[in-house]
Design a protein around this motif. Structure first.
Motif, PDB file in Angstrom:
ATOM      1  N   ALA A   1       0.841  -1.313  -0.022  1.00 25.42           N
ATOM      2  CA  ALA A   1       0.069   0.153  -0.139  1.00 25.42           C
ATOM      3  C   ALA A   1       0.828   1.316   0.105  1.00 25.42           C
ATOM      4  CB  ALA A   1      -0.787  -0.050   1.257  1.00 25.42           C
ATOM      5  N   ALA A   2       1.924   1.329   0.801  1.00 27.41           N
ATOM      6  CA  ALA A   2       2.787   2.303   0.982  1.00 27.41           C
ATOM      7  C   ALA A   2       3.334   2.718  -0.468  1.00 27.41           C
ATOM      8  CB  ALA A   2       3.786   2.310   2.080  1.00 27.41           C
ATOM      9  N   ILE A   3       4.033   1.441  -1.163  1.00 25.56           N
ATOM     10  CA  ILE A   3       4.532   1.878  -2.482  1.00 25.56           C
ATOM     11  C   ILE A   3       3.506   2.315  -3.556  1.00 25.56           C
ATOM     12  CG2 ILE A   3       5.738   0.460  -4.320  1.00 25.56           C
ATOM     13  CD1 ILE A   3       7.127  -1.389  -1.889  1.00 25.56           C
ATOM     14  N   ALA A   4       2.080   1.626  -3.477  1.00 26.14           N
ATOM     15  CA  ALA A   4       1.273   1.987  -4.366  1.00 26.14           C
ATOM     16  C   ALA A   4       0.812   3.432  -4.388  1.00 26.14           C
ATOM     17  CB  ALA A   4       0.112   0.815  -4.106  1.00 26.14           C
TER      18      ALA A   4
ATOM     19  N   ASN B   1      -4.049  -2.146  -5.180  1.00 24.24           N
ATOM     20  CA  ASN B   1      -2.610  -1.559  -4.934  1.00 24.24           C
ATOM     21  C   ASN B   1      -1.615  -2.320  -5.849  1.00 24.24           C
ATOM     22  OD1 ASN B   1      -3.545   0.147  -3.050  1.00 24.24           O
ATOM     23  ND2 ASN B   1      -3.089  -1.251  -1.230  1.00 24.24           N
ATOM     24  N   MET B   2      -1.970  -3.572  -6.000  1.00 26.02           N
ATOM     25  CA  MET B   2      -1.152  -4.358  -6.991  1.00 26.02           C
ATOM     26  C   MET B   2      -1.366  -3.744  -8.373  1.00 26.02           C
ATOM     27  SD  MET B   2      -1.563  -8.286  -5.928  1.00 26.02           S
ATOM     28  CE  MET B   2      -1.540  -8.692  -4.066  1.00 26.02           C
ATOM     29  N   ALA B   3      -2.486  -3.427  -8.783  1.00 21.98           N
ATOM     30  CA  ALA B   3      -2.825  -2.722 -10.274  1.00 21.98           C
ATOM     31  C   ALA B   3      -2.081  -1.404 -10.192  1.00 21.98           C
ATOM     32  CB  ALA B   3      -4.154  -2.602 -10.435  1.00 21.98           C
ATOM     33  N   SER B   4      -1.996  -0.808  -9.003  1.00 26.81           N
ATOM     34  CA  SER B   4      -1.314   0.531  -9.114  1.00 26.81           C
ATOM     35  C   SER B   4       0.334   0.536  -9.276  1.00 26.81           C
ATOM     36  CB  SER B   4      -1.861   1.209  -8.024  1.00 26.81           C
ATOM     37  OG  SER B   4      -1.360   2.651  -7.792  1.00 26.81           O
ATOM     38  N   VAL B   5       0.712  -0.328  -8.445  1.00 24.04           N
ATOM     39  CA  VAL B   5       2.218  -0.685  -8.649  1.00 24.04           C
ATOM     40  C   VAL B   5       2.732  -0.997  -9.900  1.00 24.04           C
ATOM     41  CG1 VAL B   5       4.162  -2.082  -7.899  1.00 24.04           C
ATOM     42  CG2 VAL B   5       2.687  -1.034  -6.057  1.00 24.04           C
ATOM     43  N   THR B   6       1.855  -1.978 -10.856  1.00 22.64           N
ATOM     44  CA  THR B   6       1.863  -2.352 -12.125  1.00 22.64           C
ATOM     45  C   THR B   6       1.700  -1.374 -13.238  1.00 22.64           C
ATOM     46  OG1 THR B   6       1.085  -4.515 -11.504  1.00 22.64           O
ATOM     47  CG2 THR B   6       1.039  -4.117 -13.966  1.00 22.64           C
TER      48      THR B   6
ATOM     49  N   GLY C   1       5.920  -1.359 -12.097  1.00 23.71           N
ATOM     50  CA  GLY C   1       6.545  -2.586 -10.826  1.00 23.71           C
ATOM     51  C   GLY C   1       5.995  -3.708 -11.521  1.00 23.71           C
ATOM     52  N   ILE C   2       6.712  -4.922 -11.052  1.00 22.01           N
ATOM     53  CA  ILE C   2       6.245  -6.099 -11.405  1.00 22.01           C
ATOM     54  C   ILE C   2       5.770  -6.982 -10.157  1.00 22.01           C
ATOM     55  CG2 ILE C   2       7.060  -8.433 -12.033  1.00 22.01           C
ATOM     56  CD1 ILE C   2       9.023  -7.079 -13.817  1.00 22.01           C
ATOM     57  N   ILE C   3       4.442  -7.613 -10.196  1.00 20.06           N
ATOM     58  CA  ILE C   3       3.849  -8.210  -9.123  1.00 20.06           C
ATOM     59  C   ILE C   3       4.293  -9.665  -9.344  1.00 20.06           C
ATOM     60  CG2 ILE C   3       1.886  -8.774  -7.819  1.00 20.06           C
ATOM     61  CD1 ILE C   3       2.569  -5.853  -7.498  1.00 20.06           C
ATOM     62  N   PHE C   4       5.020 -10.093  -8.356  1.00 19.50           N
ATOM     63  CA  PHE C   4       5.446 -11.488  -8.797  1.00 19.50           C
ATOM     64  C   PHE C   4       5.161 -12.396  -7.190  1.00 19.50           C
ATOM     65  CE2 PHE C   4       8.369 -14.464 -11.014  1.00 19.50           C
ATOM     66  CZ  PHE C   4       8.467 -15.539 -10.370  1.00 19.50           C
ATOM     67  N   PRO C   5       3.901 -12.897  -7.086  1.00 27.83           N
ATOM     68  CA  PRO C   5       3.468 -13.752  -6.219  1.00 27.83           C
ATOM     69  C   PRO C   5       4.624 -15.105  -6.075  1.00 27.83           C
ATOM     70  CG  PRO C   5       1.555 -12.837  -7.045  1.00 27.83           C
ATOM     71  CD  PRO C   5       2.696 -12.525  -8.003  1.00 27.83           C
ATOM     72  N   PRO C   6       4.994 -15.407  -4.876  1.00 25.99           N
ATOM     73  CA  PRO C   6       5.916 -16.473  -5.042  1.00 25.99           C
ATOM     74  C   PRO C   6       4.929 -17.907  -5.135  1.00 25.99           C
ATOM     75  CG  PRO C   6       5.582 -15.768  -2.716  1.00 25.99           C
ATOM     76  CD  PRO C   6       4.888 -14.827  -3.646  1.00 25.99           C
ATOM     77  N   MET C   7       4.573 -18.014  -6.270  1.00 26.49           N
ATOM     78  CA  MET C   7       3.768 -19.283  -6.479  1.00 26.49           C
ATOM     79  C   MET C   7       4.652 -20.353  -7.241  1.00 26.49           C
ATOM     80  SD  MET C   7       0.204 -17.552  -7.858  1.00 26.49           S
ATOM     81  CE  MET C   7      -0.629 -16.376  -6.842  1.00 26.49           C
ATOM     82  N   PRO C   8       4.656 -21.620  -6.814  1.00 30.64           N
ATOM     83  CA  PRO C   8       5.475 -22.519  -7.444  1.00 30.64           C
ATOM     84  C   PRO C   8       4.639 -23.220  -8.747  1.00 30.64           C
ATOM     85  CG  PRO C   8       4.156 -23.463  -5.630  1.00 30.64           C
ATOM     86  CD  PRO C   8       3.901 -22.344  -5.472  1.00 30.64           C
ATOM     87  N   ALA C   9       5.552 -23.486  -9.719  1.00 30.35           N
ATOM     88  CA  ALA C   9       5.255 -23.923 -11.065  1.00 30.35           C
ATOM     89  C   ALA C   9       5.272 -25.594 -10.790  1.00 30.35           C
ATOM     90  CB  ALA C   9       6.084 -23.721 -12.092  1.00 30.35           C
TER      91      ALA C   9
ATOM     92  N   VAL D   1      11.317  -2.753 -10.199  1.00 34.04           N
ATOM     93  CA  VAL D   1      10.662  -3.081  -9.030  1.00 34.04           C
ATOM     94  C   VAL D   1       9.921  -4.265  -9.000  1.00 34.04           C
ATOM     95  CG1 VAL D   1       9.332  -2.177  -7.014  1.00 34.04           C
ATOM     96  CG2 VAL D   1      10.724  -0.689  -8.312  1.00 34.04           C
ATOM     97  N   VAL D   2      10.345  -5.339  -8.335  1.00 38.29           N
ATOM     98  CA  VAL D   2       9.629  -6.428  -8.122  1.00 38.29           C
ATOM     99  C   VAL D   2       9.090  -6.697  -6.709  1.00 38.29           C
ATOM    100  CG1 VAL D   2       9.626  -9.070  -8.407  1.00 38.29           C
ATOM    101  CG2 VAL D   2      11.165  -7.466 -10.135  1.00 38.29           C
ATOM    102  N   ILE D   3       7.799  -6.884  -6.662  1.00 35.34           N
ATOM    103  CA  ILE D   3       7.164  -7.029  -5.294  1.00 35.34           C
ATOM    104  C   ILE D   3       6.630  -8.467  -5.358  1.00 35.34           C
ATOM    105  CG2 ILE D   3       5.114  -6.461  -4.028  1.00 35.34           C
ATOM    106  CD1 ILE D   3       6.918  -4.041  -4.642  1.00 35.34           C
TER     107      ILE D   3
END
Length: 192
Positions: free
Chosen positions: A97-100, A138-143, A147-155, A122-124
């Motif tokens: 939120a602060a970054i966004a 907030n993720m949309a705002s950073v994007t 910025g890049i939103i990169f949730p740590p989700m395994p493949a 910037v990668v979050i």
């Protein structure tokens, strides 16, 4: 004259997933041409101790340079200090939120704000579930700011057999975005 190392800021917050920031620092420590700058929030230190039983001193030893979270006069708080960018891993919803919203109330959000204004990467790595509408906005705002939103989700196609392998895949993919040599950390999809 030797070539100057590339600088990368690793910021850690109190969200779960301290292993991501720690592992990034471990990988960067093995890179001769990279200089890591660490900043961790007070809640991040609590999580580091709780999740990994790691003391602050051990974490700081992994970074080339450490900065206090409230040190707004630190080098990484200025756009004139050249970095390749900022990775916030893990990223709490408070920090997101602060970054966004450009609310640079500490060195984590300030360093990300600086990187965004200088058009640096910037990668979050947000760690929250489920997400509410404020989180998504907030993720949309950073994007929208680059910025890049990169949730740590395994493949799962990689058929990782351990948590460490899943962490390495996420860390490798994020560091790869900055051009860090991450050979062997994750398998590229080659198709069927």
């Amino acid at each position: 004259m030797s070539e100057q190392k590339k600088r990368l800021v690793i910021a850690m917050t109190g969200a779960t997933g301290a292993i991501y920031g720690v592992r990034m620092l471990q990988v960067l420590q093995q890179q001769n041409n990279w200089e890591s700058h660490l900043v961790i929030s007070n809640a991040g230190l609590v999580n580091l101790k709780y999740e990994l039983d790691m003391p602050r001193k051990e974490l700081y030893a992994l970074a080339d340079i450490t900065h206090g979270v409230d040190d707004i006069a630190a080098s990484i708080a200025s756009g004139s200090f050249k970095t390749e960018g900022v990775i916030v891993a893990p990223c709490s919803m408070k920090t997101l939120a602060a970054i966004a919203h450009g609310f640079g109330d500490n060195l984590i959000s300030r360093s990300a704000d600086v990187a965004l204004k200088e058009r640096r990467r910037v990668v979050i790595m947000p760690r929250e579930t489920p997400l509410n509408l404020a989180h998504i906005r907030n993720m949309a705002s950073v994007t929208e700011m680059g910025g890049i939103i990169f949730p740590p989700m395994p493949a799962f196609y990689n058929k990782s057999n351990s948590i460490a392998a899943m962490v390495d895949e996420g860390v490798g993919r994020v560091l790869n975005l900055f051009g860090v040599n991450v050979e062997g950390m994750f398998a590229q999809w080659e198709g069927l």
